[in-house]
Design a protein around this motif. Structure first.
Motif, PDB file in Angstrom:
ATOM      1  N   PHE A 181      29.484  42.225  27.243  1.00 24.48           N
ATOM      2  CA  PHE A 181      29.796  41.427  28.421  1.00 24.48           C
ATOM      3  C   PHE A 181      31.222  40.890  28.392  1.00 24.48           C
ATOM      4  O   PHE A 181      31.779  40.569  29.445  1.00 24.48           O
ATOM      5  N   ILE A 182      31.821  40.786  27.229  1.00 29.08           N
ATOM      6  CA  ILE A 182      33.201  40.284  27.129  1.00 29.08           C
ATOM      7  C   ILE A 182      34.166  41.235  27.837  1.00 29.08           C
ATOM      8  O   ILE A 182      35.059  40.798  28.572  1.00 29.08           O
ATOM      9  N   GLY A 183      33.990  42.540  27.636  1.00 29.24           N
ATOM     10  CA  GLY A 183      34.852  43.521  28.298  1.00 29.24           C
ATOM     11  C   GLY A 183      34.688  43.505  29.796  1.00 29.24           C
ATOM     12  O   GLY A 183      35.661  43.602  30.554  1.00 29.24           O
ATOM     13  N   VAL A 184      33.452  43.389  30.258  1.00 29.29           N
ATOM     14  CA  VAL A 184      33.186  43.324  31.693  1.00 29.29           C
ATOM     15  C   VAL A 184      33.789  42.052  32.278  1.00 29.29           C
ATOM     16  O   VAL A 184      34.415  42.078  33.339  1.00 29.29           O
ATOM     17  N   ALA A 185      33.623  40.939  31.583  1.00 29.83           N
ATOM     18  CA  ALA A 185      34.165  39.666  32.057  1.00 29.83           C
ATOM     19  C   ALA A 185      35.689  39.721  32.147  1.00 29.83           C
ATOM     20  O   ALA A 185      36.274  39.249  33.130  1.00 29.83           O
ATOM     21  N   THR A 186      36.318  40.316  31.151  1.00 29.96           N
ATOM     22  CA  THR A 186      37.780  40.412  31.147  1.00 29.96           C
ATOM     23  C   THR A 186      38.277  41.229  32.330  1.00 29.96           C
ATOM     24  O   THR A 186      39.247  40.848  32.995  1.00 29.96           O
ATOM     25  N   SER A 187      37.613  42.343  32.613  1.00 29.68           N
ATOM     26  CA  SER A 187      38.058  43.175  33.731  1.00 29.68           C
ATOM     27  C   SER A 187      37.831  42.481  35.075  1.00 29.68           C
ATOM     28  O   SER A 187      38.676  42.580  35.969  1.00 29.68           O
ATOM     29  N   PHE A 188      36.732  41.757  35.221  1.00 31.08           N
ATOM     30  CA  PHE A 188      36.490  41.039  36.471  1.00 31.08           C
ATOM     31  C   PHE A 188      37.503  39.919  36.658  1.00 31.08           C
ATOM     32  O   PHE A 188      37.980  39.693  37.773  1.00 31.08           O
ATOM     33  N   ILE A 189      37.831  39.215  35.597  1.00 31.21           N
ATOM     34  CA  ILE A 189      38.831  38.145  35.694  1.00 31.21           C
ATOM     35  C   ILE A 189      40.199  38.727  36.045  1.00 31.21           C
ATOM     36  O   ILE A 189      40.927  38.170  36.881  1.00 31.21           O
ATOM     37  N   ALA A 190      40.553  39.858  35.446  1.00 28.56           N
ATOM     38  CA  ALA A 190      41.832  40.499  35.760  1.00 28.56           C
ATOM     39  C   ALA A 190      41.879  40.938  37.220  1.00 28.56           C
ATOM     40  O   ALA A 190      42.895  40.749  37.902  1.00 28.56           O
ATOM     41  N   LEU A 191      40.787  41.507  37.720  1.00 28.39           N
ATOM     42  CA  LEU A 191      40.743  41.891  39.129  1.00 28.39           C
ATOM     43  C   LEU A 191      40.868  40.676  40.043  1.00 28.39           C
ATOM     44  O   LEU A 191      41.548  40.733  41.077  1.00 28.39           O
ATOM     45  N   GLY A 192      40.234  39.583  39.669  1.00 33.27           N
ATOM     46  CA  GLY A 192      40.342  38.363  40.463  1.00 33.27           C
ATOM     47  C   GLY A 192      41.768  37.851  40.536  1.00 33.27           C
ATOM     48  O   GLY A 192      42.244  37.457  41.603  1.00 33.27           O
ATOM     49  N   VAL A 193      42.458  37.879  39.412  1.00 34.95           N
ATOM     50  CA  VAL A 193      43.855  37.432  39.381  1.00 34.95           C
ATOM     51  C   VAL A 193      44.724  38.345  40.244  1.00 34.95           C
ATOM     52  O   VAL A 193      45.589  37.875  41.002  1.00 34.95           O
ATOM     53  N   VAL A 194      44.479  39.653  40.177  1.00 38.04           N
ATOM     54  CA  VAL A 194      45.264  40.594  40.979  1.00 38.04           C
ATOM     55  C   VAL A 194      45.039  40.353  42.472  1.00 38.04           C
ATOM     56  O   VAL A 194      45.982  40.315  43.257  1.00 38.04           O
ATOM     57  N   PHE A 195      43.779  40.189  42.871  1.00 45.90           N
ATOM     58  CA  PHE A 195      43.490  39.949  44.287  1.00 45.90           C
ATOM     59  C   PHE A 195      44.101  38.634  44.757  1.00 45.90           C
ATOM     60  O   PHE A 195      44.632  38.558  45.869  1.00 45.90           O
ATOM     61  N   LEU A 196      44.039  37.594  43.942  1.00 48.73           N
ATOM     62  CA  LEU A 196      44.640  36.319  44.344  1.00 48.73           C
ATOM     63  C   LEU A 196      46.164  36.438  44.445  1.00 48.73           C
ATOM     64  O   LEU A 196      46.775  35.862  45.355  1.00 48.73           O
ATOM     65  N   ALA A 197      46.783  37.178  43.531  1.00 51.29           N
ATOM     66  CA  ALA A 197      48.227  37.365  43.586  1.00 51.29           C
ATOM     67  C   ALA A 197      48.620  38.148  44.839  1.00 51.29           C
ATOM     68  O   ALA A 197      49.618  37.833  45.491  1.00 51.29           O
ATOM     69  N   ARG A 198      47.829  39.159  45.177  1.00 49.76           N
ATOM     70  CA  ARG A 198      48.121  39.952  46.384  1.00 49.76           C
ATOM     71  C   ARG A 198      47.949  39.111  47.651  1.00 49.76           C
ATOM     72  O   ARG A 198      48.684  39.287  48.621  1.00 49.76           O
ATOM     73  N   SER A 199      46.976  38.200  47.646  1.00 48.82           N
ATOM     74  CA  SER A 199      46.768  37.365  48.832  1.00 48.82           C
ATOM     75  C   SER A 199      47.917  36.379  49.008  1.00 48.82           C
ATOM     76  O   SER A 199      48.282  36.052  50.137  1.00 48.82           O
ATOM     77  N   ARG A 200      48.487  35.918  47.928  1.00 50.04           N
ATOM     78  CA  ARG A 200      49.618  34.983  48.024  1.00 50.04           C
ATOM     79  C   ARG A 200      50.890  35.699  48.464  1.00 50.04           C
ATOM     80  O   ARG A 200      51.726  35.129  49.144  1.00 50.04           O
ATOM     81  N   ARG A 201      51.040  36.964  48.038  1.00 48.89           N
ATOM     82  CA  ARG A 201      52.231  37.727  48.390  1.00 48.89           C
ATOM     83  C   ARG A 201      52.228  38.124  49.854  1.00 48.89           C
ATOM     84  O   ARG A 201      53.250  38.166  50.500  1.00 48.89           O
ATOM     85  N   GLY A 202      51.031  38.451  50.372  1.00 41.79           N
ATOM     86  CA  GLY A 202      50.931  38.961  51.749  1.00 41.79           C
ATOM     87  C   GLY A 202      50.874  37.864  52.703  1.00 41.79           C
ATOM     88  O   GLY A 202      51.302  37.347  53.535  1.00 41.79           O
TER      89      GLY A 202
END
Length: 56
Positions: free
Chosen positions: A35-56
Motif C-alpha cells: 500500500f505504500i507504493g500505491v499511496a505514494t503514486s496517488f499522492i504524486a498524482l494529486g500534487v501534479v493535478f493541483l499544480a496544473r490547476s494553479r498554472r491554468g
C-alpha cells in the motif's frame, strides 16, 4: 487537445491526495508494504493535478 477546467483539476487533485492518505493509513493499519507504493503514486498524482490547476 482541449484544456481542462482548473476547478476539475483541483477537485481531482484533492481526490487523489485523499486516496493517497487513505492508502497510507491502510498501510499502517494492515502492515502491508504494498500500500505504500500505491499511496505514494496517488499522492504524486494529486500534487501534479493541483499544480496544473494553479498554472491554468
Amino acid at each position: 487537445m482541449k484544456p481542462q477546467d482548473p476547478k476539475q483539476l483541483r477537485g481531482a487533485g484533492i481526490a487523489f491526495l485523499g486516496a493517497g492518505v487513505a492508502f497510507s493509513a491502510a498501510a499502517l493499519a494492515a502492515g502491508q508494504a504494498a500500500f505504500i507504493g500505491v499511496a505514494t503514486s496517488f499522492i504524486a498524482l494529486g500534487v501534479v493535478f493541483l499544480a496544473r490547476s494553479r498554472r491554468g
